[in-house]
Design a protein around this motif. Structure first.
Motif, PDB file in Angstrom:
ATOM      1  N   LYS A 169       0.855  -1.186   0.000  1.00 35.91           N
ATOM      2  CA  LYS A 169       0.000   0.000   0.000  1.00 35.91           C
ATOM      3  C   LYS A 169       0.894   1.240   0.000  1.00 35.91           C
ATOM      4  O   LYS A 169       1.852   1.327   0.770  1.00 35.91           O
ATOM      5  CB  LYS A 169      -0.899   0.038   1.240  1.00 35.91           C
ATOM      6  CG  LYS A 169      -1.512  -1.297   1.623  1.00 35.91           C
ATOM      7  CD  LYS A 169      -2.550  -1.760   0.633  1.00 35.91           C
ATOM      8  CE  LYS A 169      -3.218  -3.038   1.125  1.00 35.91           C
ATOM      9  NZ  LYS A 169      -4.256  -3.523   0.194  1.00 35.91           N
ATOM     10  N   SER A 170       0.563   2.183  -0.866  1.00 38.07           N
ATOM     11  CA  SER A 170       1.352   3.403  -0.967  1.00 38.07           C
ATOM     12  C   SER A 170       0.586   4.587  -0.403  1.00 38.07           C
ATOM     13  O   SER A 170      -0.608   4.749  -0.672  1.00 38.07           O
ATOM     14  CB  SER A 170       1.700   3.672  -2.437  1.00 38.07           C
ATOM     15  OG  SER A 170       2.352   4.915  -2.578  1.00 38.07           O
ATOM     16  N   VAL A 171       1.276   5.407   0.387  1.00 41.33           N
ATOM     17  CA  VAL A 171       0.673   6.633   0.908  1.00 41.33           C
ATOM     18  C   VAL A 171       1.692   7.760   0.754  1.00 41.33           C
ATOM     19  O   VAL A 171       2.879   7.585   1.053  1.00 41.33           O
ATOM     20  CB  VAL A 171       0.240   6.459   2.382  1.00 41.33           C
ATOM     21  CG1 VAL A 171       1.408   6.067   3.259  1.00 41.33           C
ATOM     22  CG2 VAL A 171      -0.411   7.725   2.902  1.00 41.33           C
ATOM     23  N   ARG A 172       1.246   8.903   0.256  1.00 38.97           N
ATOM     24  CA  ARG A 172       2.159  10.017  -0.023  1.00 38.97           C
ATOM     25  C   ARG A 172       2.415  10.804   1.263  1.00 38.97           C
ATOM     26  O   ARG A 172       1.867  11.896   1.470  1.00 38.97           O
ATOM     27  CB  ARG A 172       1.589  10.918  -1.111  1.00 38.97           C
ATOM     28  CG  ARG A 172       2.613  11.885  -1.711  1.00 38.97           C
ATOM     29  CD  ARG A 172       2.058  12.578  -2.940  1.00 38.97           C
ATOM     30  NE  ARG A 172       3.006  13.494  -3.534  1.00 38.97           N
ATOM     31  CZ  ARG A 172       3.998  13.141  -4.338  1.00 38.97           C
ATOM     32  NH1 ARG A 172       4.175  11.858  -4.623  1.00 38.97           N
ATOM     33  NH2 ARG A 172       4.819  14.044  -4.856  1.00 38.97           N
ATOM     34  N   LYS A 173       3.227  10.243   2.129  1.00 41.11           N
ATOM     35  CA  LYS A 173       3.583  10.872   3.397  1.00 41.11           C
ATOM     36  C   LYS A 173       5.011  10.473   3.757  1.00 41.11           C
ATOM     37  O   LYS A 173       5.537   9.463   3.272  1.00 41.11           O
ATOM     38  CB  LYS A 173       2.634  10.429   4.518  1.00 41.11           C
ATOM     39  CG  LYS A 173       1.219  10.946   4.368  1.00 41.11           C
ATOM     40  CD  LYS A 173       0.365  10.543   5.557  1.00 41.11           C
ATOM     41  CE  LYS A 173      -1.045  11.102   5.423  1.00 41.11           C
ATOM     42  NZ  LYS A 173      -1.895  10.747   6.571  1.00 41.11           N
ATOM     43  N   SER A 174       5.613  11.259   4.637  1.00 38.72           N
ATOM     44  CA  SER A 174       6.941  10.905   5.125  1.00 38.72           C
ATOM     45  C   SER A 174       6.823   9.755   6.115  1.00 38.72           C
ATOM     46  O   SER A 174       5.759   9.536   6.716  1.00 38.72           O
ATOM     47  CB  SER A 174       7.597  12.106   5.811  1.00 38.72           C
ATOM     48  OG  SER A 174       6.920  12.405   7.026  1.00 38.72           O
ATOM     49  N   LEU A 175       7.914   9.022   6.316  1.00 33.52           N
ATOM     50  CA  LEU A 175       7.907   7.939   7.296  1.00 33.52           C
ATOM     51  C   LEU A 175       7.639   8.472   8.701  1.00 33.52           C
ATOM     52  O   LEU A 175       6.978   7.816   9.508  1.00 33.52           O
ATOM     53  CB  LEU A 175       9.242   7.185   7.269  1.00 33.52           C
ATOM     54  CG  LEU A 175       9.479   6.202   6.123  1.00 33.52           C
ATOM     55  CD1 LEU A 175      10.743   5.395   6.391  1.00 33.52           C
ATOM     56  CD2 LEU A 175       8.299   5.276   5.917  1.00 33.52           C
ATOM     57  N   ALA A 176       8.152   9.673   8.983  1.00 35.81           N
ATOM     58  CA  ALA A 176       7.940  10.262  10.307  1.00 35.81           C
ATOM     59  C   ALA A 176       6.460  10.498  10.565  1.00 35.81           C
ATOM     60  O   ALA A 176       5.957  10.226  11.663  1.00 35.81           O
ATOM     61  CB  ALA A 176       8.716  11.572  10.427  1.00 35.81           C
ATOM     62  N   ASP A 177       5.753  10.987   9.544  1.00 39.41           N
ATOM     63  CA  ASP A 177       4.309  11.222   9.695  1.00 39.41           C
ATOM     64  C   ASP A 177       3.549   9.912   9.865  1.00 39.41           C
ATOM     65  O   ASP A 177       2.650   9.807  10.699  1.00 39.41           O
ATOM     66  CB  ASP A 177       3.768  11.984   8.492  1.00 39.41           C
ATOM     67  CG  ASP A 177       4.164  13.453   8.494  1.00 39.41           C
ATOM     68  OD1 ASP A 177       4.534  13.956   9.573  1.00 39.41           O
ATOM     69  OD2 ASP A 177       4.124  14.089   7.426  1.00 39.41           O
ATOM     70  N   VAL A 178       3.907   8.915   9.075  1.00 35.82           N
ATOM     71  CA  VAL A 178       3.244   7.611   9.185  1.00 35.82           C
ATOM     72  C   VAL A 178       3.487   7.012  10.562  1.00 35.82           C
ATOM     73  O   VAL A 178       2.569   6.475  11.198  1.00 35.82           O
ATOM     74  CB  VAL A 178       3.734   6.648   8.086  1.00 35.82           C
ATOM     75  CG1 VAL A 178       3.195   5.245   8.326  1.00 35.82           C
ATOM     76  CG2 VAL A 178       3.301   7.147   6.712  1.00 35.82           C
ATOM     77  N   TYR A 179       4.707   7.127  11.048  1.00 38.91           N
ATOM     78  CA  TYR A 179       5.052   6.575  12.358  1.00 38.91           C
ATOM     79  C   TYR A 179       4.187   7.202  13.458  1.00 38.91           C
ATOM     80  O   TYR A 179       3.677   6.499  14.333  1.00 38.91           O
ATOM     81  CB  TYR A 179       6.538   6.821  12.642  1.00 38.91           C
ATOM     82  CG  TYR A 179       7.019   6.228  13.948  1.00 38.91           C
ATOM     83  CD1 TYR A 179       7.234   4.870  14.065  1.00 38.91           C
ATOM     84  CD2 TYR A 179       7.260   7.042  15.051  1.00 38.91           C
ATOM     85  CE1 TYR A 179       7.685   4.320  15.258  1.00 38.91           C
ATOM     86  CE2 TYR A 179       7.708   6.500  16.241  1.00 38.91           C
ATOM     87  CZ  TYR A 179       7.920   5.145  16.342  1.00 38.91           C
ATOM     88  OH  TYR A 179       8.343   4.594  17.518  1.00 38.91           O
ATOM     89  N   LYS A 180       4.006   8.523  13.402  1.00 40.00           N
ATOM     90  CA  LYS A 180       3.168   9.203  14.394  1.00 40.00           C
ATOM     91  C   LYS A 180       1.723   8.725  14.311  1.00 40.00           C
ATOM     92  O   LYS A 180       1.054   8.521  15.321  1.00 40.00           O
ATOM     93  CB  LYS A 180       3.232  10.715  14.185  1.00 40.00           C
ATOM     94  CG  LYS A 180       4.564  11.348  14.533  1.00 40.00           C
ATOM     95  CD  LYS A 180       4.549  12.844  14.210  1.00 40.00           C
ATOM     96  CE  LYS A 180       5.911  13.475  14.462  1.00 40.00           C
ATOM     97  NZ  LYS A 180       5.914  14.919  14.074  1.00 40.00           N
TER      98      LYS A 180
END
Length: 239
Positions: A169-180
């Motif tokens: 699954k692809s999401v246009r976000k940074s890893l830092a944002d996804v982690y939060k």
């Protein structure tokens, strides 16, 4: 990230509710996207187009589509959304409960009742969302159970979520944002470009992490001790 909608046809009342919600979110350090609707039909159209909300605050008596019909529309599009009626009309209270309305707040008690309702609603959402990750784009809304995520890697400006069934699954976000947004202690950075699900780690050898799907990911040396501590804590809680 939470998604909240407010629907109220009286402009001054809409502004007042929006201000109180924003103040609550700010005071409690809660990240949310808030959208205000002055017409119920506009909210209805957005719902029909696939717009997602965790919480919807709505008046009951409005021109066009009133709150009771709107509630049925919400239940059809977003069965798990938390619906809070903010209104001066007590006569609808019984019907509201039949539509599984989370709270019924008289407009005269906003200062007292609104923060309490928001607090309980957000606590419930977090307890549920801790178990899944939500992807929302203009084209789709998708919930991924956290237990199905093996690891997440950076790919340009996208985060690629690799799942136990082999899907990506692809999401246009940074890893830092996804982690939060994961809201979970079960995930850890193994290096700047990779996050892994601790439950999916089979072993750590030198600077390499072996995952349940056979993938091996390099771990940066500074991250190794944190990973080992997190793994020990994770498994000790489950033994």
């Amino acid at each position: 990230m939470l998604y909240i909608a407010i629907c109220e046809d009286e402009t001054s009342q809409l502004a007042a509710i929006e201000d109180k919600v924003r103040m609550y979110l700010k005071n409690n350090h809660i990240l949310a996207e808030l959208k205000a609707y002055g017409r119920s039909d506009l909210l209805k159209y957005d719902l029909q187009e696939g717009k997602y909300f965790d919480i919807i605050l709505s008046d009951i008596e409005m021109p066009g589509t009133d709150g009771m019909r709107l509630a049925k529309e919400i239940r059809g599009c977003l069965p798990e959304a938390i619906l809070i009626f903010v209104t001066a009309y007590l006569k609808y209270a019984v019907d509201a409960y039949e539509l599984e309305v989370f709270r019924y707040i008289p407009k005269s008690c906003l200062d007292e009742k609104l923060p309490e309702a928001l607090g309980i609603a957000i606590k419930r959402i977090r307890s549920q969302s801790d178990q899944s990750y939500l992807i929302q784009t203009a084209a789709r809304i998708e919930k991924i159970p956290l237990k199905q995520i093996v690891y997440i890697q950076k790919d340009g400006k996208n985060a690629m979520i690799i799942c136990t069934d082999g899907s990506v699954k692809s999401v246009r976000k940074s890893l830092a944002d996804v982690y939060k947004e994961l809201h979970s202690e079960d995930f850890v950075f193994v290096e700047r470009g990779s996050i892994v699900n601790i439950a999916q780690i089979k072993s750590i050898q030198k600077e390499e992490v072996l995952l349940s799907n056979g993938v091996r990911i390099h771990a940066s040396r500074p991250r190794l001790e944190e990973m080992k501590e997190r793994m020990a804590a994770y498994w000790s809680e489950r033994i």
